[in-house]
Design a protein around this motif. Structure first.
Motif, mmCIF file in Angstrom:
data_model
loop_
_atom_site.group_PDB
_atom_site.id
_atom_site.type_symbol
_atom_site.label_atom_id
_atom_site.label_comp_id
_atom_site.label_asym_id
_atom_site.label_seq_id
_atom_site.Cartn_x
_atom_site.Cartn_y
_atom_site.Cartn_z
ATOM 1 N N GLU A 157 0.807 -1.233 0.000
ATOM 2 C CA GLU A 157 0.000 0.000 0.000
ATOM 3 C C GLU A 157 0.834 1.273 0.000
ATOM 4 O O GLU A 157 0.320 2.351 -0.309
ATOM 5 N N THR A 158 2.100 1.189 0.409
ATOM 6 C CA THR A 158 2.921 2.411 0.480
ATOM 7 C C THR A 158 4.181 2.224 -0.375
ATOM 8 O O THR A 158 4.688 1.102 -0.496
ATOM 9 N N PRO A 159 4.693 3.315 -0.988
ATOM 10 C CA PRO A 159 5.898 3.164 -1.821
ATOM 11 C C PRO A 159 7.100 2.743 -0.973
ATOM 12 O O PRO A 159 7.285 3.247 0.133
ATOM 13 N N THR A 160 7.858 1.793 -1.497
ATOM 14 C CA THR A 160 9.029 1.311 -0.763
ATOM 15 C C THR A 160 10.265 2.067 -1.234
ATOM 16 O O THR A 160 10.609 2.028 -2.420
ATOM 17 N N ASP A 161 10.922 2.761 -0.309
ATOM 18 C CA ASP A 161 12.104 3.568 -0.642
ATOM 19 C C ASP A 161 13.353 2.809 -0.177
ATOM 20 O O ASP A 161 13.781 2.924 0.974
ATOM 21 N N LEU A 162 13.920 2.024 -1.106
ATOM 22 C CA LEU A 162 15.048 1.170 -0.704
ATOM 23 C C LEU A 162 16.287 1.985 -0.336
ATOM 24 O O LEU A 162 17.073 1.590 0.524
ATOM 25 N N GLU A 163 16.463 3.162 -0.995
ATOM 26 C CA GLU A 163 17.618 4.027 -0.652
ATOM 27 C C GLU A 163 17.543 4.412 0.823
ATOM 28 O O GLU A 163 18.519 4.340 1.558
ATOM 29 N N ARG A 164 16.342 4.831 1.231
ATOM 30 C CA ARG A 164 16.160 5.279 2.613
ATOM 31 C C ARG A 164 16.407 4.117 3.591
ATOM 32 O O ARG A 164 17.048 4.278 4.627
ATOM 33 N N ILE A 165 15.904 2.941 3.216
ATOM 34 C CA ILE A 165 16.081 1.778 4.095
ATOM 35 C C ILE A 165 17.578 1.432 4.222
ATOM 36 O O ILE A 165 18.078 1.173 5.313
ATOM 37 N N CYS A 166 18.283 1.458 3.095
ATOM 38 C CA CYS A 166 19.727 1.159 3.127
ATOM 39 C C CYS A 166 20.447 2.160 4.036
ATOM 40 O O CYS A 166 21.303 1.781 4.844
ATOM 41 N N ARG A 167 20.098 3.444 3.871
ATOM 42 C CA ARG A 167 20.740 4.476 4.716
ATOM 43 C C ARG A 167 20.472 4.207 6.192
ATOM 44 O O ARG A 167 21.369 4.257 7.018
ATOM 45 N N LYS A 168 19.206 3.882 6.487
ATOM 46 C CA LYS A 168 18.827 3.658 7.880
ATOM 47 C C LYS A 168 19.621 2.489 8.481
ATOM 48 O O LYS A 168 20.167 2.590 9.589
ATOM 49 N N VAL A 169 19.706 1.407 7.739
ATOM 50 C CA VAL A 169 20.416 0.233 8.255
ATOM 51 C C VAL A 169 21.903 0.561 8.422
ATOM 52 O O VAL A 169 22.516 0.233 9.445
ATOM 53 N N LYS A 170 22.484 1.251 7.435
ATOM 54 C CA LYS A 170 23.920 1.584 7.526
ATOM 55 C C LYS A 170 24.186 2.499 8.722
ATOM 56 O O LYS A 170 25.173 2.335 9.446
ATOM 57 N N ASP A 171 23.283 3.480 8.919
ATOM 58 C CA ASP A 171 23.436 4.384 10.064
ATOM 59 C C ASP A 171 23.399 3.604 11.368
ATOM 60 O O ASP A 171 24.180 3.842 12.285
ATOM 61 N N ARG A 172 22.463 2.655 11.441
ATOM 62 C CA ARG A 172 22.338 1.865 12.666
ATOM 63 C C ARG A 172 23.600 1.036 12.892
ATOM 64 O O ARG A 172 24.103 0.956 14.013
ATOM 65 N N VAL A 173 24.108 0.445 11.813
ATOM 66 C CA VAL A 173 25.320 -0.368 11.940
ATOM 67 C C VAL A 173 26.478 0.510 12.422
ATOM 68 O O VAL A 173 27.235 0.139 13.325
ATOM 69 N N SER A 174 26.566 1.734 11.860
ATOM 70 C CA SER A 174 27.683 2.604 12.260
ATOM 71 C C SER A 174 27.539 3.061 13.722
ATOM 72 O O SER A 174 28.514 3.391 14.380
ATOM 73 N N MET A 175 26.304 3.027 14.237
ATOM 74 C CA MET A 175 26.100 3.378 15.651
ATOM 75 C C MET A 175 26.252 2.162 16.564
ATOM 76 O O MET A 175 26.015 2.225 17.770
ATOM 77 N N GLY A 176 26.584 1.031 15.972
ATOM 78 C CA GLY A 176 26.807 -0.170 16.773
ATOM 79 C C GLY A 176 25.556 -1.008 16.997
ATOM 80 O O GLY A 176 25.569 -1.977 17.752
ATOM 81 N N ARG A 177 24.440 -0.650 16.323
ATOM 82 C CA ARG A 177 23.209 -1.453 16.453
ATOM 83 C C ARG A 177 23.264 -2.548 15.398
ATOM 84 O O ARG A 177 23.048 -2.297 14.213
ATOM 85 N N THR A 178 23.571 -3.728 15.858
ATOM 86 C CA THR A 178 23.930 -4.759 14.882
ATOM 87 C C THR A 178 22.782 -5.668 14.472
ATOM 88 O O THR A 178 22.905 -6.412 13.517
#
Ligand code: ADP
Length: 320
Positions: free
Chosen positions: A194-215
């Motif tokens: 039902e909602t547009p999937t923004d894979l760029e945003r998801i990738c950024r979010k996951v990478k940011d979390r990884v860089s903050m140590g959220r594994t």
């Protein structure tokens, strides 16, 4: 009315048995006799009827699946198939039919009702919760809890191994399961048709979390998301960001298991209400429950009108 028949059709869902039980007992309670039809519309065409007494529905409220079995029936799509079905109902002197199933089953029920003036009531039972005219469908709550339990377990291993997991849940055209489970499991993103999937945003979010140590990172995807299924999404994410992921497809486990209390109670209410709708002349209709009130809607509304997702849940899934 002296006799009614009940069948389960299409995809099975936990709580169908509780609904059969309530239908049979309410019918007996109002002085009717009851036939069960085995294997949905296939059984109507093949004359597969069984008499049901109160004791026949003992000890089934807690069981998943359906004691009457379910089926998809190509033959019922054709006029000839429905003609045989109507003839068998007449042969058994059935005055009313309760169809427990999803939108496909209701399309069939609607055709039967309009072609042969057979009193029909539909009871919404599908894990997808994608029917208009009821807050919840029978089986949704159980399916969501089964998926949640699985994702909690995936979370443990995702955390232990510093992995990105993509979990695919059922929902070919609707994101109800994914959204509910995603919010409940605290997923990092929920991907729904039902909602547009923004894979760029998801990738950024996951990478940011990884860089903050959220594994531990979990994405929940409905099988019908427009960006693809879990495997396609995993590939696209890796192509864009180099992030590797593990995939879990929950599939049919979501259909099985003992129904939750909520599903047993909803199924009992709606089975009861279906018999009353037949006897009180409210047919043809689908019975449902909205804000704790029993509702009756035209069968067609259940699939022609689109049930909206809860906008607050979408906001939560994107921001928590
Ligand atoms: P669900 O009820 O879970 O949505 P399906 O979509 O498989 O499941 O539908 C169940 C059955 O209902 C089909 O196999 C078919 O026999 C019958 N059915 C579905 N659509 C129609 C239709 N347009 N006309 C007649 N029968 C239908």
């Amino acid at each position: 009315m002296k006799k009614l028949a009940v069948l389960t059709s299409g995809g099975d869902s936990p709580g169908m048995n509780a609904c059969i039980r309530a239908t049979v007992r309410r019918a007996l309670n109002r002085g009717l006799s009851v036939s069960g039809v085995r294997k949905g519309y296939e059984g109507l065409i093949d004359n597969d009827f069984v008499d049901l007494k109160s004791s026949d529905v003992s000890n089934i409220i807690q069981r998943g699946g359906t004691i009457l079995h379910s089926a998809r029936s190509e033959r019922f799509h054709a006029v000839e198939g429905r003609k045989s079905a109507a003839a068998n109902l007449e042969k058994h002197e059935v005055d009313g039919l309760v169809v427990i199933g999803g939108d496909g089953s209701f399309r069939g029920a609607d055709a039967l009702a309009s072609e042969y003036a057979i009193p029909v009531v539909g009871v919404p039972a599908t894990i997808d919760n994608d029917l208009w005219g009821t807050d919840l469908t029978i089986g949704f709550d159980t399916a969501v809890n089964t998926a949640l339990d699985a994702i909690d377990k995936v979370r443990d291993t995702a955390a232990a191994h510093d992995r990105l997991f993509i979990v695919e849940v059922m929902g070919r055209s609707a994101g109800f399961i994914a959204l509910e489970v995603g919010v409940g499991a605290g997923a990092e993103a929920v991907l729904i048709p039902e909602t547009p999937t923004d894979l760029e945003r998801i990738c950024r979010k996951v990478k940011d979390r990884v860089s903050m140590g959220r594994t531990s990172n979990i994405l929940v995807v409905a099988e019908g998301d427009e960006a693809g299924n879990a495997f396609e999404i995993a590939r696209k994410i890796e192509d864009r960001s180099g992030l590797k992921s593990r995939i879990t497809v929950l599939g049919h486990v979501q259909r099985g298991g003992s129904p939750t209390t909520a599903d047993r109670v909803l199924a009992s209410k709606l089975g009861w209400a279906a018999v009353d709708a037949l006897l009180d002349g409210a047919w043809p209709c689908m019975v449902g429950e909205i804000s704790s009130e029993i509702t009756h809607i035209p069968l067609q509304d259940s699939w022609t009108k689109r049930k909206p997702l809860d906008p607050l849940l979408i906001t939560l899934s994107e921001n928590l």
